[in-house]
Design a protein around this motif. Structure first.
Motif, PDB file in Angstrom:
ATOM      1  N   ARG A 418       8.550 -53.988  25.115  1.00 55.73           N
ATOM      2  CA  ARG A 418       8.914 -53.070  24.038  1.00 55.73           C
ATOM      3  C   ARG A 418       8.439 -51.669  24.389  1.00 55.73           C
ATOM      4  N   ALA A 419       9.144 -50.679  23.888  1.00 56.67           N
ATOM      5  CA  ALA A 419       8.709 -49.289  24.023  1.00 56.67           C
ATOM      6  C   ALA A 419       8.131 -48.858  22.679  1.00 56.67           C
ATOM      7  N   VAL A 420       6.897 -48.418  22.690  1.00 61.00           N
ATOM      8  CA  VAL A 420       6.233 -48.028  21.441  1.00 61.00           C
ATOM      9  C   VAL A 420       5.750 -46.591  21.565  1.00 61.00           C
ATOM     10  N   LEU A 421       6.117 -45.743  20.659  1.00 60.49           N
ATOM     11  CA  LEU A 421       5.633 -44.353  20.677  1.00 60.49           C
ATOM     12  C   LEU A 421       4.771 -44.089  19.449  1.00 60.49           C
ATOM     13  N   ASP A 422       5.382 -43.870  18.284  1.00 64.34           N
ATOM     14  CA  ASP A 422       4.523 -43.636  17.120  1.00 64.34           C
ATOM     15  C   ASP A 422       4.661 -44.729  16.065  1.00 64.34           C
ATOM     16  N   ARG A 423       5.288 -45.828  16.449  1.00 64.60           N
ATOM     17  CA  ARG A 423       5.453 -46.933  15.515  1.00 64.60           C
ATOM     18  C   ARG A 423       4.095 -47.537  15.155  1.00 64.60           C
ATOM     19  N   GLY A 424       3.944 -47.971  13.928  1.00 65.64           N
ATOM     20  CA  GLY A 424       2.714 -48.630  13.542  1.00 65.64           C
ATOM     21  C   GLY A 424       2.998 -49.737  12.552  1.00 65.64           C
ATOM     22  N   TYR A 425       2.068 -50.675  12.431  1.00 69.24           N
ATOM     23  CA  TYR A 425       2.247 -51.786  11.489  1.00 69.24           C
ATOM     24  C   TYR A 425       1.221 -51.749  10.358  1.00 69.24           C
ATOM     25  N   SER A 426       0.378 -50.732  10.349  1.00 63.18           N
ATOM     26  CA  SER A 426      -0.661 -50.719   9.322  1.00 63.18           C
ATOM     27  C   SER A 426      -0.112 -50.134   8.020  1.00 63.18           C
ATOM     28  N   GLY A 427      -0.791 -50.463   6.960  1.00 64.08           N
ATOM     29  CA  GLY A 427      -0.448 -49.900   5.664  1.00 64.08           C
ATOM     30  C   GLY A 427       0.844 -50.460   5.105  1.00 64.08           C
ATOM     31  N   TYR A 428       1.374 -49.745   4.128  1.00 65.53           N
ATOM     32  CA  TYR A 428       2.601 -50.193   3.457  1.00 65.53           C
ATOM     33  C   TYR A 428       3.813 -49.963   4.358  1.00 65.53           C
ATOM     34  N   ARG A 429       3.897 -48.761   4.903  1.00 69.82           N
ATOM     35  CA  ARG A 429       5.034 -48.448   5.783  1.00 69.82           C
ATOM     36  C   ARG A 429       5.052 -49.382   6.981  1.00 69.82           C
ATOM     37  N   GLY A 430       3.837 -49.690   7.498  1.00 61.48           N
ATOM     38  CA  GLY A 430       3.743 -50.584   8.651  1.00 61.48           C
ATOM     39  C   GLY A 430       4.317 -51.956   8.338  1.00 61.48           C
ATOM     40  N   GLY A 431       4.081 -52.394   7.101  1.00 62.30           N
ATOM     41  CA  GLY A 431       4.632 -53.687   6.695  1.00 62.30           C
ATOM     42  C   GLY A 431       6.159 -53.666   6.767  1.00 62.30           C
ATOM     43  N   LEU A 432       6.735 -52.558   6.318  1.00 58.67           N
ATOM     44  CA  LEU A 432       8.202 -52.441   6.377  1.00 58.67           C
ATOM     45  C   LEU A 432       8.695 -52.437   7.821  1.00 58.67           C
ATOM     46  N   CYS A 433       7.974 -51.705   8.669  1.00 62.69           N
ATOM     47  CA  CYS A 433       8.326 -51.661  10.098  1.00 62.69           C
ATOM     48  C   CYS A 433       8.311 -53.064  10.689  1.00 62.69           C
ATOM     49  N   LEU A 434       7.261 -53.793  10.341  1.00 61.04           N
ATOM     50  CA  LEU A 434       7.120 -55.135  10.916  1.00 61.04           C
ATOM     51  C   LEU A 434       8.259 -56.037  10.447  1.00 61.04           C
ATOM     52  N   ILE A 435       8.621 -55.911   9.181  1.00 62.39           N
ATOM     53  CA  ILE A 435       9.751 -56.707   8.694  1.00 62.39           C
ATOM     54  C   ILE A 435      11.020 -56.343   9.465  1.00 62.39           C
ATOM     55  N   GLU A 436      11.238 -55.063   9.647  1.00 65.92           N
ATOM     56  CA  GLU A 436      12.417 -54.634  10.425  1.00 65.92           C
ATOM     57  C   GLU A 436      12.428 -55.291  11.794  1.00 65.92           C
ATOM     58  N   ASP A 437      11.271 -55.245  12.465  1.00 65.42           N
ATOM     59  CA  ASP A 437      11.222 -55.747  13.841  1.00 65.42           C
ATOM     60  C   ASP A 437      11.364 -57.269  13.898  1.00 65.42           C
ATOM     61  N   LEU A 438      10.701 -57.943  12.958  1.00 65.97           N
ATOM     62  CA  LEU A 438      10.789 -59.418  12.939  1.00 65.97           C
ATOM     63  C   LEU A 438      12.222 -59.866  12.673  1.00 65.97           C
ATOM     64  N   LEU A 439      12.808 -59.284  11.642  1.00 70.94           N
ATOM     65  CA  LEU A 439      14.142 -59.747  11.262  1.00 70.94           C
ATOM     66  C   LEU A 439      15.186 -59.316  12.288  1.00 70.94           C
ATOM     67  N   SER A 440      14.988 -58.155  12.881  1.00 73.08           N
ATOM     68  CA  SER A 440      15.929 -57.733  13.928  1.00 73.08           C
ATOM     69  C   SER A 440      15.918 -58.736  15.081  1.00 73.08           C
ATOM     70  N   ALA A 441      14.713 -59.210  15.431  1.00 69.13           N
ATOM     71  CA  ALA A 441      14.633 -60.209  16.505  1.00 69.13           C
ATOM     72  C   ALA A 441      15.287 -61.512  16.064  1.00 69.13           C
ATOM     73  N   ALA A 442      15.079 -61.864  14.791  1.00 69.67           N
ATOM     74  CA  ALA A 442      15.615 -63.146  14.309  1.00 69.67           C
ATOM     75  C   ALA A 442      17.145 -63.149  14.277  1.00 69.67           C
ATOM     76  N   ILE A 443      17.740 -61.985  14.044  1.00 65.06           N
ATOM     77  CA  ILE A 443      19.204 -61.952  13.911  1.00 65.06           C
ATOM     78  C   ILE A 443      19.878 -61.272  15.092  1.00 65.06           C
ATOM     79  N   ALA A 444      19.152 -61.174  16.221  1.00 63.94           N
ATOM     80  CA  ALA A 444      19.666 -60.420  17.375  1.00 63.94           C
ATOM     81  C   ALA A 444      21.050 -60.900  17.817  1.00 63.94           C
ATOM     82  N   GLY A 445      21.314 -62.175  17.613  1.00 62.79           N
ATOM     83  CA  GLY A 445      22.605 -62.695  18.080  1.00 62.79           C
ATOM     84  C   GLY A 445      23.721 -62.605  17.039  1.00 62.79           C
ATOM     85  N   ARG A 446      23.402 -61.978  15.915  1.00 57.81           N
ATOM     86  CA  ARG A 446      24.369 -61.998  14.813  1.00 57.81           C
ATOM     87  C   ARG A 446      25.624 -61.175  15.132  1.00 57.81           C
TER      88      ARG A 446
END
Lengths: 446, 506
Positions: A418-446
């Protein structure tokens, strides 16, 4: 304790220390070690750091004494002196930081004495002894903090209400370090606090020097930086709180409340921030409600990570996202008391999920822990499978994911894919980021 | 007596008079004014670099069905996280399955440093054998065991009868040599001592005489193509294609070679090196011990170099006429294909930095493509490079030439002086040029093609791409700052090179 560690997911103390020092604003590390230490560490970053290598003076630009057999026999003090002297001519920095490796520590060079000569001349220089046999890169991070606290920050600083230091997120070893630190600082600023985080673009050497003005140290880790916080307390009498890296609303609510309690802030204003942030978080989550259900995106999961992520991600999956993290694997070699502390963080989760927590350093053994936890299909017609599943771990856990037929997300070091620059998983926004990344991986073949 | 009768190979400083510090010009090198040759030059300011452990592990981790057991502190071997990408793609391309490298660390702690690491190593070998059932275990010792005096060979000798895997000791103590190319000797040393024995097989009841004759014929036309991981699969395939078109069969060694098949290297008709920096130690041994002759002269990067490389092999087999025909056809094709890029390359200034031979050979390719060479930094110097300097000096204008084990501070200074349009540097060595706003391309990456005619074309294609839009570097350079003082850019770039017995050039 096994006689080896398989594919260690950390570097040596020198490695972690270098990552930390290259993240300090305008700091120049000076490595007093063998020639290959720098390269080995940089290659490690290249392969595991989410494509981030070095800071202001990182990569192969780090000065290094490159000691040889001659120094092993006769001592490396003179070589170090020469290297520092010439570093001051060539390298443009505001803080010089000598870090030792295995060779110079085994031969017993007196680093402190050499560094003192330059300090006496007024050179802003300090050091940490980070020999490779002392622990791992997370400990190297701790040692750099300890050195800053002991040798660099102003001793006569006056404690100032509303000032705090925040640490526990090791630069580069946590590849989301910048995003994580930024987000937590922003949140604390919403409580009216002034926050020094040491390593981000918002920090400065002046801020670091005044670290002792803080009335509280906040360690967002159950392990990393805790020893440094103890040292700080001993030196300056500053209390600290240590809590798990807050990822997502449940943990971040707790984080804000604990900080508020420790500083005796007005409870109501804390709750106001908590309420606002939750409202915003769920505002963004809201439109997911259709697809989350239509696509059946709830997952069993295995979480594999360092001491910060193993706990933080598991808790988030269980208590915020509503997944089923059955197995949480922490890959750090830890003391028993540290293990107990981490395990206790995952006991009594709000969701009622009871993850099986194991401490396993060796990648290829992880599948065995899952097999023990989840019975195999013995050709039953009806079998409650560990499926649909998801593996959150490092890039070394891709083989595990393949064997489970599960999608995978690299979060904990090494993050090779993965390429990571200013992405973070902490806090509230981080939780949203993590959901984006998890679900994007889960539906990659969609 | 062979070097391989010793426990450890000699350092390249001693065996080849290799050196890592020189600053001057290409004409100076061609005129043999190499200070460092005479007196083991060094720098009194140095930046970090790599040691022999890195190229060492890169090779070992590629070997299928083996584990690399690093005996040292926990950080030695961290480089494997980067090299793992090559192992994954390499095993996918060569063996059909993407597989992570498997390396272990004895992770010596303070107690081990005091009490010695031999007991831990013994147990680690046993456990590795039990857990992974590998064909070979490479025991790689790094700095700490070298200083505290662990007897690696002693441990291996004692534990070998108790385990199935063949145990190969490899010495990679980083403080012992300045020249990381010693890694190749260290790896070959271990492989040569332990893994070249032919497996015992049942004698067939019925002898297939025709089959044996065929095999003998095949072997008489089999070439060991030496690859210590400077070539990815694409490059291997290019050379295999060229050799096959001369009717030759190819045995690639040692990367991705199975330990149980390594003996095949002893049966080939000839061994061919693709980089004189790599293989002389082992090729001489294969000749001495197994009578396999060798060719080590050219690196097939560049059009003329590739032709010369093919000619050397063809000469050995007496295929000169076929080779000339092949070279003529290939050159015609590749030259025609390159036409489209030449207008973009013509007169563009290029600076090259890489391992000894790779830097020199790639520079020749760049000159063939029409670039103007404004500087070369090669990581070390030894006798094999002698013939190459005059070729480069003959291109016309003199230009700066330095020998440095990385040392980007010298590079930053030189780049500010020479102002190239394009920079080619080694892995983890391209950020300096990029932050100065220069279009940059990596000169070594096993996922890309560099070798032979295909490599020349593919490299040209990539350079064309970089030059077509260098915005990444240009934009970044507006805000990025290198960590050097203003006075350093004004100083002599070779200021800190000193020579033994003389004062530094300060």
């Amino acid at each position: 304790m096994s006689s080896f560690i398989e594919r260690p997911r950390y570097l040596c103390p020198l490695g972690g220390a270098l990552m930390a020092v290259t993240a300090i604003p305008r700091a120049i590390p000076i490595i007093h070690a063998a020639v290959g230490c720098a390269g080995n560490i940089i290659w490690g970053q290249n392969g595991g750091g989410g494509l981030q290598v070095g800071g202001y003076c990182g990569g192969l630009s780090m000065p290094s004494s490159n000691v040889q057999e001659r120094e092993v026999v006769f001592g490396g003090g003179e070589r170090l002196r020469e290297e520092i002297r010439n570093t001051l001519e060539v390298m443009d920095g505001d803080l010089f930081f000598v870090l030792t490796g295995c060779v110079t520590e085994v031969i017993g060079d007196d680093i402190k004495a050499v560094v003192k000569e330059f300090q006496d001349e007024g050179v802003p220089i300090t050091f940490a002894e980070t020999g490779g046999f002392k622990g791992n890169s997370y400990y190297g991070y701790d040692l750099v903090l300890q050195s800053l606290f002991r040798n660099y920050i102003r001793r006569d600083a006056q404690k100032t209400a509303g000032k705090v230091n925040l640490f526990g997120i090791p630069p580069f070893m946590d590849v989301f370090w910048r995003g994580n630190l930024d987000e937590l600082r922003l949140l604390l600023q919403k409580l009216g606090l002034t926050v020094n985080t040491f390593f981000t673009a918002a920090d400065s050497l002046e801020g670091i020097k005044n670290a002792a003005e803080a009335e509280l140290n906040i360690v967002v880790s159950d392990v990393y930086g805790v020893e440094a916080a103890e040292v700080f307390k001993e030196l300056y009498g500053t209390p600290y709180i240590a809590l798990s890296l807050p990822v997502g609303p449940a943990a971040t609510d707790l984080f804000l409340r604990q900080v508020g309690d420790a500083l005796s802030l007005d409870r109501q204003s804390i709750e106001q921030v908590v309420e606002q942030e939750n409202r915003l978080y769920y505002h963004y989550l809201d439109p997911l409600a259709e697809c989350y259900n239509d696509l059946d995106l709830q997952r069993y999961s295995v979480v594999v990570g360092d001491a910060n992520y193993a706990v933080a991600i598991t808790k988030f999956l269980a208590d915020d996202l509503g997944w089923l993290p059955e197995l949480a694997v922490c890959t750090d070699p830890l003391e028993e008391s540290q293990q107990q502390r981490l395990a206790s963080r995952l006991a009594g989760l709000e969701s009622g999920i009871q993850p099986h927590v194991v401490f396993e350093t060796d990648t290829s053994e992880i599948i065995n822990h899952l097999n023990q936890r989840w019975p195999h299909n013995k050709s039953q017609k009806y079998y409650n499978a560990f499926s649909p599943a998801f593996v959150v771990g490092s890039s070394l856990d891709r083989e595990l994911a393949i064997s489970l037929g599960a999608p995978h997300l690299s979060v904990s070091f090494p993050v090779a894919n993965r390429a990571v620059l200013d992405r973070g998983y902490s806090g509230y926004r981080g939780g949203l980021c993590l959901i984006e990344d998890l679900l994007s991986a889960a539906i990659a073949g969609r | 007596m062979s070097y391989l009768d010793q426990k450890e190979p000699p350092r390249r400083e001693d065996r080849l008079k290799a050196c890592i510090a020189y600053g001057g010009s290409i004409c100076g090198m061609a005129d043999r004014q190499k200070r460092c040759l005479q007196d083991d030059g060094e720098r009194c300011f140095t930046q970090g670099s790599i040691c022999l452990l890195l190229p060492g592990i890169a090779i070992l981790n590629s070997i299928p069905d083996s584990v690399t057991l690093l005996h040292g502190a926990i950080g030695c071997g961290s480089c494997a996280h980067s090299q793992n990408a090559n192992v994954r793609s390499g095993s996918g391309l060569r063996r059909g399955k993407v597989k992570d490298a498997l390396w272990l660390s004895t992770a010596l702690n303070e107690t081990d440093v005091i009490g010695g690491g031999e007991a831990k190593l013994t147990e680690a070998i046993r456990e590795a054998d039990r857990r992974y059932r590998p064909s070979a275990i490479f025991v790689v010792s790094s700095c700490v065991p070298g200083i505290i005096g662990d007897d690696i060979e002693g441990v291996v000798e004692r534990v070998q009868p108790q385990v199935n895997a063949r145990i190969v000791p490899i010495h990679c103590e980083g403080f012992k040599t300045k020249v990381w190319a010693t890694a190749y000797d260290a790896i070959y040393h271990g492989i040569g001592r332990v893994l070249l024995g032919e497996p015992e097989e049942y004698q067939p009841v019925l002898v297939d005489e025709l089959g044996e004759l065929k095999e003998k014929y095949r072997l008489s036309r089999t070439v060991n193509l030496m690859n210590v991981s400077s070539m990815g699969r694409g490059d291997e395939q290019e050379l295999a294609r060229l050799l096959r078109s001369l009717g030759l069969d190819v045995n690639i060694f040692p990367v991705f070679a199975h330990p149980e098949e390594m003996y095949k290297a002893t049966q080939a008709a000839v061994s061919v090196s693709v980089c004189p920096t790599h293989d002389d130690y082992f090729l001489k041994y294969l000749q001495e011990k197994f009578g396999v002759p060798y060719i080590i002269k050219h690196m097939p990067i560049g059009i003329a170099n590739t032709g010369n490389w093919i000619r050397e092999v063809a000469d050995f087999f007496g295929f000169q006429a076929q080779a000339e025909k092949l070279i003529a056809t290939e050159e015609e094709e590749v030259q025609a294909a390159l036409e489209e890029f030449r207008p973009v390359f013509a007169g563009k200034k290029v600076f090259v930095s890489a391992g000894e031979f790779r830097a020199l050979a790639t520079t020749q390719l760049l000159a063939e493509l029409g670039f103007k060479i404004v500087g070369i930094r090669s990581f070390h110097h030894d006798e094999f490079a002698e013939e190459e300097y005059p070729k480069l000096a003959a291109y016309g204008e003199d230009f700066p030439f330095s020998i440095a084990n990385a040392q980007p501070f010298e590079e930053a200074n030189l780049l500010q002086r020479t102002k190239p349009d394009l920079f080619l540097g080694h892995w983890c060595s391209n950020a300096t040029a990029t932050k100065l706003g220069i279009a940059t391309h990596v000169i070594y990456n096993t996922g890309l093609n560099y070798i032979g005619y295909q490599g020349a074309y593919e490299l040209a294609r990539r350079l064309y791409r970089q030059l077509k839009n260098p915005s990444f570097s240009k934009k970044l350079s507006r805000y990025a700052r290198l960590p050097y003082t203003k006075q350093w850019y004004e100083a002599d770039p070779f200021k800190y090179i000193k020579a033994v017995g003389s004062e530094p050039n300060v």
